[in-house]
Scaffold this active site. Structure first.
Site, PDB file in Angstrom:
ATOM      1  N   ARG A 281      28.323 -46.605 -41.363  1.00  0.00           N
ATOM      2  CA  ARG A 281      29.200 -45.445 -41.455  1.00  0.00           C
ATOM      3  C   ARG A 281      29.184 -44.948 -42.889  1.00  0.00           C
ATOM      4  O   ARG A 281      29.268 -45.751 -43.837  1.00  0.00           O
ATOM      5  CB  ARG A 281      30.649 -45.788 -41.050  1.00  0.00           C
ATOM      6  CG  ARG A 281      30.882 -45.938 -39.552  1.00  0.00           C
ATOM      7  CD  ARG A 281      30.620 -44.650 -38.758  1.00  0.00           C
ATOM      8  NE  ARG A 281      30.744 -44.825 -37.323  1.00  0.00           N
ATOM      9  CZ  ARG A 281      29.715 -44.953 -36.469  1.00  0.00           C
ATOM     10  NH1 ARG A 281      28.478 -44.909 -36.906  1.00  0.00           N
ATOM     11  NH2 ARG A 281      29.932 -45.081 -35.180  1.00  0.00           N
TER      12      ARG A 281
ATOM     13  N   GLN B 162      31.034 -35.530 -40.626  1.00  0.00           N
ATOM     14  CA  GLN B 162      29.926 -35.110 -39.767  1.00  0.00           C
ATOM     15  C   GLN B 162      30.357 -33.941 -38.893  1.00  0.00           C
ATOM     16  O   GLN B 162      31.427 -34.048 -38.284  1.00  0.00           O
ATOM     17  CB  GLN B 162      29.459 -36.291 -38.906  1.00  0.00           C
ATOM     18  CG  GLN B 162      28.817 -37.373 -39.741  1.00  0.00           C
ATOM     19  CD  GLN B 162      28.135 -38.470 -38.929  1.00  0.00           C
ATOM     20  OE1 GLN B 162      27.623 -39.407 -39.488  1.00  0.00           O
ATOM     21  NE2 GLN B 162      28.108 -38.355 -37.628  1.00  0.00           N
TER      22      GLN B 162
ATOM     23  N   HIS C  94      22.687 -37.878 -38.203  1.00  0.00           N
ATOM     24  CA  HIS C  94      23.071 -39.089 -37.466  1.00  0.00           C
ATOM     25  C   HIS C  94      22.343 -39.133 -36.114  1.00  0.00           C
ATOM     26  O   HIS C  94      22.784 -38.508 -35.156  1.00  0.00           O
ATOM     27  CB  HIS C  94      24.591 -39.058 -37.259  1.00  0.00           C
ATOM     28  CG  HIS C  94      25.170 -40.331 -36.746  1.00  0.00           C
ATOM     29  ND1 HIS C  94      26.515 -40.562 -36.693  1.00  0.00           N
ATOM     30  CD2 HIS C  94      24.588 -41.451 -36.254  1.00  0.00           C
ATOM     31  CE1 HIS C  94      26.750 -41.766 -36.197  1.00  0.00           C
ATOM     32  NE2 HIS C  94      25.580 -42.330 -35.907  1.00  0.00           N
TER      33      HIS C  94
ATOM     34  N   ASN D 214      23.119 -49.150 -28.213  1.00  0.00           N
ATOM     35  CA  ASN D 214      22.094 -48.564 -29.094  1.00  0.00           C
ATOM     36  C   ASN D 214      21.766 -49.462 -30.290  1.00  0.00           C
ATOM     37  O   ASN D 214      21.253 -48.995 -31.298  1.00  0.00           O
ATOM     38  CB  ASN D 214      22.521 -47.161 -29.544  1.00  0.00           C
ATOM     39  CG  ASN D 214      23.914 -47.145 -30.139  1.00  0.00           C
ATOM     40  OD1 ASN D 214      24.449 -48.201 -30.479  1.00  0.00           O
ATOM     41  ND2 ASN D 214      24.497 -45.972 -30.279  1.00  0.00           N
TER      42      ASN D 214
HETATM   43  P1  NAI Z   1      29.106 -55.882 -34.042  1.00  0.00           P
HETATM   44  O1  NAI Z   1      30.551 -55.847 -33.709  1.00  0.00           O
HETATM   45  O2  NAI Z   1      28.165 -56.561 -33.122  1.00  0.00           O
HETATM   46  O3  NAI Z   1      28.892 -56.490 -35.495  1.00  0.00           O
HETATM   47  C1  NAI Z   1      29.646 -56.102 -36.597  1.00  0.00           C
HETATM   48  C2  NAI Z   1      29.653 -57.261 -37.579  1.00  0.00           C
HETATM   49  O4  NAI Z   1      30.221 -56.788 -38.805  1.00  0.00           O
HETATM   50  C3  NAI Z   1      30.499 -58.436 -37.115  1.00  0.00           C
HETATM   51  O5  NAI Z   1      29.743 -59.625 -37.209  1.00  0.00           O
HETATM   52  C4  NAI Z   1      31.676 -58.436 -38.071  1.00  0.00           C
HETATM   53  O6  NAI Z   1      32.189 -59.731 -38.326  1.00  0.00           O
HETATM   54  C5  NAI Z   1      31.031 -57.828 -39.308  1.00  0.00           C
HETATM   55  N1  NAI Z   1      32.007 -57.309 -40.259  1.00  0.00           N
HETATM   56  C6  NAI Z   1      33.141 -56.615 -40.015  1.00  0.00           C
HETATM   57  N2  NAI Z   1      33.780 -56.359 -41.155  1.00  0.00           N
HETATM   58  C7  NAI Z   1      33.042 -56.893 -42.152  1.00  0.00           C
HETATM   59  C8  NAI Z   1      33.201 -56.947 -43.553  1.00  0.00           C
HETATM   60  N3  NAI Z   1      34.289 -56.448 -44.169  1.00  0.00           N
HETATM   61  N4  NAI Z   1      32.233 -57.556 -44.271  1.00  0.00           N
HETATM   62  C9  NAI Z   1      31.166 -58.110 -43.659  1.00  0.00           C
HETATM   63  N5  NAI Z   1      30.965 -58.101 -42.334  1.00  0.00           N
HETATM   64  C10 NAI Z   1      31.898 -57.488 -41.579  1.00  0.00           C
HETATM   65  O7  NAI Z   1      28.700 -54.336 -34.223  1.00  0.00           O
HETATM   66  P2  NAI Z   1      27.243 -53.685 -34.147  1.00  0.00           P
HETATM   67  O8  NAI Z   1      26.911 -53.358 -32.751  1.00  0.00           O
HETATM   68  O9  NAI Z   1      26.309 -54.523 -34.940  1.00  0.00           O
HETATM   69  O10 NAI Z   1      27.510 -52.296 -34.897  1.00  0.00           O
HETATM   70  C11 NAI Z   1      27.960 -52.280 -36.243  1.00  0.00           C
HETATM   71  C12 NAI Z   1      28.294 -50.868 -36.657  1.00  0.00           C
HETATM   72  O11 NAI Z   1      27.107 -50.073 -36.727  1.00  0.00           O
HETATM   73  C13 NAI Z   1      29.181 -50.104 -35.670  1.00  0.00           C
HETATM   74  O12 NAI Z   1      30.542 -50.415 -35.792  1.00  0.00           O
HETATM   75  C14 NAI Z   1      28.888 -48.672 -36.063  1.00  0.00           C
HETATM   76  O13 NAI Z   1      29.747 -48.267 -37.101  1.00  0.00           O
HETATM   77  C15 NAI Z   1      27.449 -48.720 -36.576  1.00  0.00           C
HETATM   78  N6  NAI Z   1      26.524 -48.071 -35.634  1.00  0.00           N
HETATM   79  C16 NAI Z   1      25.803 -46.985 -36.060  1.00  0.00           C
HETATM   80  C17 NAI Z   1      24.985 -46.307 -35.185  1.00  0.00           C
HETATM   81  C18 NAI Z   1      24.165 -45.138 -35.629  1.00  0.00           C
HETATM   82  O14 NAI Z   1      23.687 -44.376 -34.786  1.00  0.00           O
HETATM   83  N7  NAI Z   1      23.936 -44.949 -36.902  1.00  0.00           N
HETATM   84  C19 NAI Z   1      24.893 -46.690 -33.776  1.00  0.00           C
HETATM   85  C20 NAI Z   1      25.587 -47.920 -33.458  1.00  0.00           C
HETATM   86  C21 NAI Z   1      26.414 -48.541 -34.360  1.00  0.00           C
END
Ligand code: NAI
Length: 376
Positions: A274, A303, A327, A135
């Site tokens: 989040r 939530q 959400h 997503n």
């Molecule tokens: P991803 O794993 O592709 O990218 C996450 C990035 O965040 C990575 O590059 C990582 O190095 C970076 N990161 C981790 N800790 C960090 C920090 N302390 N400071 C800076 N960067 C940091 O994950 P993706 O697919 O981009 O998703 C990210 C988040 O988005 C998910 O874990 C989820 O919590 C949220 N999400 C929300 C959705 C919604 O419906 N609102 C749906 C999908 C994801």
């Protein structure tokens, strides 16, 4: 084999729209799929459709997730597979995981598995998988929409029209162009990078990112983004900050009173990652004081969010700046098709003893399999 799925209630909408797959009613399409794989004794049990006796092999689907008498806590005890979604998270604490003696696999139908105690999963040798990428475009589009809605002061303008009023100056006094602004993402992974790609044609003054993982040079150049290594310096340069990192020990409460004081006065903040990455009260008071001009997102520290959650009604000094929604950014009809298919594929691999897609594995074999949930 006991599979427990905690999904959100779709009610009338799920009956009218069968593509709402992520609901209790439509069960991610699992009921038919499991039957087609020859699982003969599939019982479904939920608040809407109780059955009296449990067969040996069953799929339990429920939205009832809070407290010791919830379907979640009662049936987790002997479940082998747990399916949850971030949209209606079944919070799997260490305590609950230790009681779930048969639990082997947690599948997040979507992206973001922070509702599961991942360190406890490592200690208890429970694998955690998510449907990586399912997503990310849905969320990136939502982020761009939220940024535009805030910067252009869209929501108060629309509300004025519904009220029957027409006072252009009250809206225009706080409406800006995105062109010429500095936008930065905390996290430049799948979603953060897609946000940067989508912002490129808006001719922003600069696109920045803050992430411990550096983007490959070509990827950086393709979106003309610059990495800033210090978070305080990063936020002080941004007109708009968007949060696109997972929730973990290093991001919980990251955007707190102290960091908000380093933001440019009157900046906009969008968080679809989040809720708990931002301090609830610090955000509400920064918006009230005008330190933030706007805050938008779809994620909450709890939530469903309680009816009196301050983020529902918080406003800037001009009475606007709130772009909160439930959400849903990652659960569009298109996204549901993808994460339902991905959930089946993870289950299929598990049932057939096949190797999982490496990108989907968050915790596997008692160890972290991803670098995205914090620097270790
Ligand atoms: P991803 O794993 O592709 O990218 C996450 C990035 O965040 C990575 O590059 C990582 O190095 C970076 N990161 C981790 N800790 C960090 C920090 N302390 N400071 C800076 N960067 C940091 O994950 P993706 O697919 O981009 O998703 C990210 C988040 O988005 C998910 O874990 C989820 O919590 C949220 N999400 C929300 C959705 C919604 O419906 N609102 C749906 C999908 C994801």
């Amino acid at each position: 084999m006991k599979v427990l799925a905690i999904l959100y209630t779709g009610a009338r909408a799920a009956v009218q729209e069968p593509r709402l797959l992520g609901t209790v009613e439509n069960k991610l399409g699992l009921e038919k799929w499991l039957a087609s794989r020859g699982h003969e004794l599939i019982g479904t049990f939920n608040v809407l459709l109780p059955i009296l006796s449990m067969p040996d092999e069953w799929l339990l689907v429920s939205s009832d997730k809070e407290g010791p008498n919830s379907d979640f806590q009662k049936h987790l005890v002997d479940a082998e597979v747990l399916i949850t979604t971030p949209f209606h998270p079944g919070y799997l604490t260490r305590d609950l995981m230790e009681k779930a003696k048969n639990l082997r696999l947690c599948v997040t139908a979507g992206v973001g598995s922070d509702h599961i105690d991942l360190n406890a999963a490592i200690d208890n040798k429970v694998q955690v998988l998510e449907v990586t990428g399912s997503n990310v475009t849905s969320v990136a589009e939502h982020v761009v929409m939220d940024i535009l809605a805030l910067v252009r002061n869209f929501i108060p303008a629309h509300e004025m029209i519904e009220r029957g009023d027409w006072q252009v100056s009250d809206i225009a006094r706080n409406a800006f162009d995105l062109e010429g602004k500095v936008v930065g993402t905390i996290g430049a992974g799948r979603i953060g990078y897609r946000v940067l790609q989508r912002l490129l044609p808006f001719d922003c003054k600069e696109l920045l990112y803050y992430d411990y993982a550096t983007l490959p040079k070509e990827a950086e150049q393709a979106v003309k983004a610059r990495r800033v290594e210090d978070i305080e310096e990063f936020v002080s340069e941004c007109d708009v900050v968007t949060v696109n990192a997972p929730l973990h020990e290093g991001t919980r409460g990251l955007i707190n009173e102290k960091l908000l004081s380093k933001f440019k006065p009157g900046a906009w903040l969008v968080n679809t990652a989040r809720g708990a990455i931002c301090d609830q009260d610090a955000v509400a008071s920064a918006l009230k004081s005008g330190q933030l001009r706007g805050y938008a997102g779809d994620v909450w520290n709890v939530q469903p969010a309680p009816a009196d959650h301050p983020w529902r009604t918080m406003k800037n000094p001009l009475g606007g700046g709130n772009g909160m929604t439930p959400h849903y950014s990652g659960t569009t009809i298109d996204a549901q098709a993808r994460y339902a298919a991905g959930t089946k594929s993870i289950l299929e691999n598990y049932f057939d003893g096949k190797e999982q897609e490496p990108a989907n594995v968050i915790v596997g074999d008692g160890a972290w399999a991803t670098k995205a949930y914090g620097q270790r």
